[in-house]
Scaffold this motif. Sequence first.
Motif, mmCIF file in Angstrom:
data_model
loop_
_atom_site.group_PDB
_atom_site.id
_atom_site.type_symbol
_atom_site.label_atom_id
_atom_site.label_comp_id
_atom_site.label_asym_id
_atom_site.label_seq_id
_atom_site.Cartn_x
_atom_site.Cartn_y
_atom_site.Cartn_z
ATOM 1 N N PRO A 4 -5.914 -1.848 -9.644
ATOM 2 C CA PRO A 4 -6.331 -1.882 -8.257
ATOM 3 C C PRO A 4 -7.344 -0.792 -7.977
ATOM 4 O O PRO A 4 -7.390 0.223 -8.673
ATOM 5 C CB PRO A 4 -5.035 -1.640 -7.482
ATOM 6 N N SER A 5 -8.136 -0.994 -6.975
ATOM 7 C CA SER A 5 -9.128 -0.003 -6.583
ATOM 8 C C SER A 5 -8.424 1.292 -6.207
ATOM 9 O O SER A 5 -7.658 1.344 -5.257
ATOM 10 C CB SER A 5 -9.930 -0.540 -5.399
ATOM 11 N N THR A 6 -8.684 2.352 -6.969
ATOM 12 C CA THR A 6 -7.979 3.607 -6.709
ATOM 13 C C THR A 6 -8.442 4.238 -5.401
ATOM 14 O O THR A 6 -7.658 4.893 -4.737
ATOM 15 C CB THR A 6 -8.176 4.604 -7.866
ATOM 16 N N GLY A 7 -9.702 4.042 -5.033
ATOM 17 C CA GLY A 7 -10.186 4.594 -3.767
ATOM 18 C C GLY A 7 -9.468 3.978 -2.584
ATOM 19 O O GLY A 7 -9.035 4.683 -1.668
ATOM 20 N N ARG A 8 -9.330 2.685 -2.590
ATOM 21 C CA ARG A 8 -8.651 1.990 -1.495
ATOM 22 C C ARG A 8 -7.160 2.320 -1.486
ATOM 23 O O ARG A 8 -6.557 2.493 -0.440
ATOM 24 C CB ARG A 8 -8.862 0.490 -1.646
ATOM 25 N N THR A 9 -6.576 2.432 -2.679
ATOM 26 C CA THR A 9 -5.158 2.771 -2.790
ATOM 27 C C THR A 9 -4.892 4.169 -2.233
ATOM 28 O O THR A 9 -3.953 4.369 -1.469
ATOM 29 C CB THR A 9 -4.716 2.688 -4.266
ATOM 30 N N LYS A 10 -5.726 5.114 -2.620
ATOM 31 C CA LYS A 10 -5.563 6.488 -2.132
ATOM 32 C C LYS A 10 -5.779 6.558 -0.622
ATOM 33 O O LYS A 10 -5.050 7.251 0.073
ATOM 34 C CB LYS A 10 -6.526 7.429 -2.849
ATOM 35 N N LEU A 11 -6.785 5.839 -0.134
ATOM 36 C CA LEU A 11 -7.050 5.837 1.305
ATOM 37 C C LEU A 11 -5.849 5.291 2.071
ATOM 38 O O LEU A 11 -5.445 5.851 3.100
ATOM 39 C CB LEU A 11 -8.299 5.014 1.623
ATOM 40 N N ALA B 103 -3.462 -5.465 0.318
ATOM 41 C CA ALA B 103 -3.562 -5.025 -1.081
ATOM 42 C C ALA B 103 -2.650 -5.848 -1.974
ATOM 43 O O ALA B 103 -1.459 -5.980 -1.694
ATOM 44 C CB ALA B 103 -3.195 -3.547 -1.180
ATOM 45 N N PRO B 104 -3.181 -6.382 -3.069
ATOM 46 C CA PRO B 104 -2.356 -7.207 -3.960
ATOM 47 C C PRO B 104 -1.467 -6.400 -4.898
ATOM 48 O O PRO B 104 -0.561 -6.954 -5.501
ATOM 49 C CB PRO B 104 -3.401 -7.992 -4.757
ATOM 50 N N GLN B 105 -1.707 -5.120 -5.024
ATOM 51 C CA GLN B 105 -0.969 -4.338 -6.022
ATOM 52 C C GLN B 105 0.461 -4.004 -5.618
ATOM 53 O O GLN B 105 1.248 -3.588 -6.459
ATOM 54 C CB GLN B 105 -1.727 -3.057 -6.401
ATOM 55 N N TRP B 106 0.798 -4.173 -4.356
ATOM 56 C CA TRP B 106 2.158 -3.878 -3.924
ATOM 57 C C TRP B 106 2.889 -5.176 -3.613
ATOM 58 O O TRP B 106 2.323 -6.118 -3.079
ATOM 59 C CB TRP B 106 2.156 -2.981 -2.684
ATOM 60 N N GLU B 107 4.184 -5.183 -3.913
ATOM 61 C CA GLU B 107 5.021 -6.331 -3.588
ATOM 62 C C GLU B 107 5.422 -6.246 -2.122
ATOM 63 O O GLU B 107 5.308 -5.196 -1.491
ATOM 64 C CB GLU B 107 6.270 -6.312 -4.467
ATOM 65 N N LEU C 297 6.928 -3.552 3.010
ATOM 66 C CA LEU C 297 7.876 -3.373 4.111
ATOM 67 C C LEU C 297 8.343 -1.920 4.217
ATOM 68 O O LEU C 297 8.467 -1.379 5.322
ATOM 69 C CB LEU C 297 9.083 -4.300 3.939
ATOM 70 N N ILE C 298 8.590 -1.278 3.083
ATOM 71 C CA ILE C 298 8.980 0.133 3.093
ATOM 72 C C ILE C 298 7.850 0.984 3.666
ATOM 73 O O ILE C 298 8.077 1.860 4.510
ATOM 74 C CB ILE C 298 9.368 0.605 1.681
ATOM 75 N N GLY C 299 6.626 0.730 3.240
ATOM 76 C CA GLY C 299 5.469 1.457 3.778
ATOM 77 C C GLY C 299 5.305 1.251 5.271
ATOM 78 O O GLY C 299 5.020 2.190 6.019
ATOM 79 N N ALA D 230 5.194 3.419 -6.947
ATOM 80 C CA ALA D 230 5.351 2.025 -7.352
ATOM 81 C C ALA D 230 4.165 1.558 -8.207
ATOM 82 O O ALA D 230 4.324 0.702 -9.081
ATOM 83 C CB ALA D 230 5.493 1.129 -6.124
ATOM 84 N N LEU D 231 3.003 2.120 -7.968
ATOM 85 C CA LEU D 231 1.827 1.725 -8.757
ATOM 86 C C LEU D 231 1.901 2.227 -10.192
ATOM 87 O O LEU D 231 1.342 1.630 -11.096
ATOM 88 C CB LEU D 231 0.553 2.255 -8.108
ATOM 89 N N ARG D 232 2.555 3.343 -10.398
ATOM 90 C CA ARG D 232 2.636 3.933 -11.736
ATOM 91 C C ARG D 232 3.622 3.219 -12.639
ATOM 92 O O ARG D 232 3.644 3.427 -13.827
ATOM 93 C CB ARG D 232 2.999 5.407 -11.628
#
Length: 184
Positions: free
Chosen positions: A81-88, A121-125, A130-132, A181-183
């Motif tokens: 996944p795009s790390t910039g978007r994930t970090k943002l 974002a597709p990288q999270w289930e 829901l937790i986020g 979760a991404l790791r």
Amino acid sequence: MNTTDQHPLVAAYLDAVARETAELPAERRAELLADLREHVEVSGAEGDDQIRAVLAGLGEPRTVAASALAEEAPAGPAAPPSTGRTKLTAILLGVSGVLLLLNPYAGAIALIVALVLLWGAPQWENRQKLIGTATGAAVPFVVFLGALLGDASRIGPMEVLLILAFSLAVPALGAALLLRALRR
């Protein structure tokens, strides 16, 4: 050249496969066409009916091409996944609680943007999303509930510290859980 290679049915079949595999690298496409041609030649088929039977056994040109294209696709894991978007997303979610206390408009915008990024974002289930969402929305929910139920004049320094700690900890925990979760 073998006579089957010059047969119109074989030529049409190979042309169709070549068109369908235009995305393959040229050497891979040439290898595939040579393999198909060799298969027809080795079969010893003569006459239209026998050649049709051999070509039918190979499969439709579109199916052969799809298989070749699928084999050519990288076998490794999907692109990260795009790390910039994930970090943002994680940063906005993590600071949204404090921003809501300091500047409700900036905090609301940060939370909304974080949630839009999170759910897009597709990288999270869905469970992680829901937790986020729950950890991000906890601060505005508690502040709203406190405003409805409490008297602002009774808020002392200890309550302010607790609210600040809650506003920092809960959204930051949600952001940390998403990144963890991404790791995995």
